[in-house]
Design an enzyme around this catalytic site. Structure first.
Site, PDB file in Angstrom:
ATOM      1  N   ALA A 100      66.201  31.593  47.680  1.00 28.67           N
ATOM      2  CA  ALA A 100      65.810  31.917  46.296  1.00 28.67           C
ATOM      3  C   ALA A 100      66.299  33.312  45.927  1.00 28.67           C
ATOM      4  O   ALA A 100      66.833  33.527  44.833  1.00 28.67           O
ATOM      5  CB  ALA A 100      64.297  31.813  46.140  1.00 28.67           C
TER       6      ALA A 100
ATOM      7  N   SER B 212      59.868  17.877  39.767  1.00 30.16           N
ATOM      8  CA  SER B 212      61.087  17.609  38.997  1.00 30.16           C
ATOM      9  C   SER B 212      61.073  16.258  38.264  1.00 30.16           C
ATOM     10  O   SER B 212      61.502  16.196  37.112  1.00 30.16           O
ATOM     11  CB  SER B 212      62.316  17.722  39.898  1.00 30.16           C
ATOM     12  OG  SER B 212      62.477  19.072  40.289  1.00 30.16           O
TER      13      SER B 212
ATOM     14  N   GLY C 134      55.748  31.400  39.241  1.00 29.12           N
ATOM     15  CA  GLY C 134      57.116  30.922  39.046  1.00 29.12           C
ATOM     16  C   GLY C 134      57.286  29.636  38.247  1.00 29.12           C
ATOM     17  O   GLY C 134      58.375  29.064  38.242  1.00 29.12           O
TER      18      GLY C 134
ATOM     19  N   GLY D 124      62.208  39.506  49.773  1.00 30.50           N
ATOM     20  CA  GLY D 124      62.735  38.254  50.318  1.00 30.50           C
ATOM     21  C   GLY D 124      64.245  38.278  50.365  1.00 30.50           C
ATOM     22  O   GLY D 124      64.900  38.996  49.581  1.00 30.50           O
ATOM     23  N   ALA D 125      64.800  37.524  51.297  1.00 31.19           N
ATOM     24  CA  ALA D 125      66.261  37.464  51.441  1.00 31.19           C
ATOM     25  C   ALA D 125      66.691  36.047  51.804  1.00 31.19           C
ATOM     26  O   ALA D 125      67.709  35.841  52.448  1.00 31.19           O
ATOM     27  CB  ALA D 125      66.718  38.461  52.504  1.00 31.19           C
TER      28      ALA D 125
ATOM     29  N   TYR E   1      54.610  28.910  42.869  1.00 30.24           N
ATOM     30  CA  TYR E   1      53.777  28.423  41.767  1.00 30.24           C
ATOM     31  C   TYR E   1      52.772  27.431  42.298  1.00 30.24           C
ATOM     32  O   TYR E   1      52.993  26.771  43.313  1.00 30.24           O
ATOM     33  CB  TYR E   1      54.647  27.769  40.670  1.00 30.24           C
ATOM     34  CG  TYR E   1      55.688  26.835  41.229  1.00 30.24           C
ATOM     35  CD1 TYR E   1      55.402  25.509  41.504  1.00 30.24           C
ATOM     36  CD2 TYR E   1      56.969  27.312  41.539  1.00 30.24           C
ATOM     37  CE1 TYR E   1      56.355  24.674  42.051  1.00 30.24           C
ATOM     38  CE2 TYR E   1      57.933  26.473  42.092  1.00 30.24           C
ATOM     39  CZ  TYR E   1      57.619  25.165  42.337  1.00 30.24           C
ATOM     40  OH  TYR E   1      58.561  24.335  42.891  1.00 30.24           O
TER      41      TYR E   1
ATOM     42  N   ASN F 248      72.080  24.059  43.556  1.00 29.10           N
ATOM     43  CA  ASN F 248      70.839  23.307  43.303  1.00 29.10           C
ATOM     44  C   ASN F 248      71.047  22.182  42.300  1.00 29.10           C
ATOM     45  O   ASN F 248      70.103  21.459  41.971  1.00 29.10           O
ATOM     46  CB  ASN F 248      69.703  24.234  42.843  1.00 29.10           C
ATOM     47  CG  ASN F 248      69.832  24.643  41.390  1.00 29.10           C
ATOM     48  OD1 ASN F 248      70.921  24.592  40.821  1.00 29.10           O
ATOM     49  ND2 ASN F 248      68.740  25.049  40.785  1.00 29.10           N
TER      50      ASN F 248
ATOM     51  N   LYS G 240      70.368  23.317  50.047  1.00 28.18           N
ATOM     52  CA  LYS G 240      71.188  23.980  49.016  1.00 28.18           C
ATOM     53  C   LYS G 240      72.540  24.461  49.553  1.00 28.18           C
ATOM     54  O   LYS G 240      73.536  24.434  48.839  1.00 28.18           O
ATOM     55  CB  LYS G 240      70.424  25.153  48.391  1.00 28.18           C
ATOM     56  CG  LYS G 240      69.263  24.689  47.492  1.00 28.18           C
ATOM     57  CD  LYS G 240      68.585  25.848  46.793  1.00 28.18           C
ATOM     58  CE  LYS G 240      67.363  25.376  46.037  1.00 28.18           C
ATOM     59  NZ  LYS G 240      66.661  26.456  45.347  1.00 28.18           N
TER      60      LYS G 240
END
Ligand code: NDP
Length: 286
Positions: free
Chosen positions: A137, A23, A249, A133-134, A227, A93, A72
């Site tokens: 994200a 970031s 990603g 997925g759960a 990623y 986020n 988050k």
């Protein structure tokens, strides 16, 4: 007499751990390319210090924070106000100071949709989508995906009860169902999916969710939210099983960052030059 220029506006990403985050690089390039006078740093904060350190950051004049794992949900609780998409996701986020109050937003879903539809030209309306997925994200992208009116969104997770819970929570927004890794693609007459999104952290553990290769047909597009430099275990597996294409990603990461930058600065930065710089950067872990 010369007048001193005002100090830069301060931003950061807060996580634990956070040293690996791209970031600061991404927002640094956005700021340079749009002429914005800001600083953006890493803030490594353990869960028990999250509220105190984030509150201190904003009290000292900080303008905005990106929030990453594992904070988050704590950020969603701390924010005085939440955007509708953050409310639906139950996770934040992006935090901004709005006239002394904290506003929480979630740009992950918008980032994914911008990458899929804008950059990769993938049609989501009427598509059959499988979401693996759960976790956080997955939760952040279900609302925006259903907003694109797919034919069906099937959520499958290692712990299938978590997938069922998510499908239940989002059932008013569209045709969302749940399954398990063991059952998906093993129906009597399995149809391949148009799009398979991997929102598990399996790639980070060098594994692939054990789903049937019958989920993949020759026009299936696969997308790993993880990623790194080059391919991931999931994108390699997908291409081996005959997927039309497979993406990592990075695009989602850049687009969600661009959306945060836009919220903070009112300017939408170009993501393509930053993607080019990342791909040209020396190899390091993501
Ligand atoms: P969470 O920890 O919230 O959730 C992890 C998920 O992965 C759960 O569904 C978990 O299943 C599943 N999982 C973990 N290990 C395995 C495994 N070995 N096999 C199969 N499933 C597994 O993580 P997040 O949701 O925050 O992140 C998930 C991924 O998304 C990560 O790779 C992360 O880097 C990526 N991500 C990318 C973003 C981007 O901008 N590109 C943004 C956010 C995340 P269970 O419930 O059964 O434990």
């Amino acid at each position: 007499m010369t007048t001193a220029s005002p100090p830069p506006d301060r931003y950061a990403v807060v996580g634990f751990p956070v040293a690996h985050s791209w970031s600061p690089f991404i927002h640094g390039m956005f700021a340079q390319n749009t002429g914005q006078h800001i600083t953006y740093r890493l803030m490594e904060v353990p869960p028990q210090r999250f509220v105190a350190e984030v509150s201190a950051f904003f009290r000292a004049g900080g303008r905005g924070l990106n929030v990453t794992v594992p904070h988050k949900q704590a950020a969603a609780q701390l924010a005085k106000f939440r955007t509708a998409r953050a409310e639906i996701a139950g996770a934040v986020n992006t935090l901004s100071d709005e006239s002394g109050e904290l506003l929480g937003d979630n740009t992950d879903g918008a980032g994914l949709i911008a990458d899929l539809q804008g950059n990769l030209q993938i049609k989501l309306a009427d598509a059959r989508i499988l979401l693996l997925g759960a976790g956080g994200a997955a939760r952040g992208v279900i609302g925006p995906l259903l907003g694109c009116a797919p034919e069906v969104l099937l959520i499958a997770n290692r712990d299938s009860s978590r997938a069922a819970q998510l499908a239940h929570e989002f059932s008013s927004l569209g045709n969302v169902r749940s399954g398990s890794f063991e059952t998906v693609g093993k129906e009597k007459d399995p149809q391949p999916y148009d799009l398979i999104l991997n929102a598990t952290s399996a790639s980070l553990q060098n594994t692939v969710p054990p789903i049937s290769s019958k989920c993949i047909g020759d026009s299936t597009i696969c997308y790993d939210m993880a990623y790194g430099h080059g391919s991931t275990p999931f994108t390699r597996w997908a291409l081996e099983k005959g997927a039309a294409r497979a993406h990592t990603g990075w695009g989602m990461l850049l687009e969600q960052a661009a959306e945060s930058f836009y919220l903070w600065r009112g300017i939408r930065p170009e993501t393509k030059p930053v993607m080019a710089a990342i791909l040209a950067a020396p190899k390091r872990s993501a």
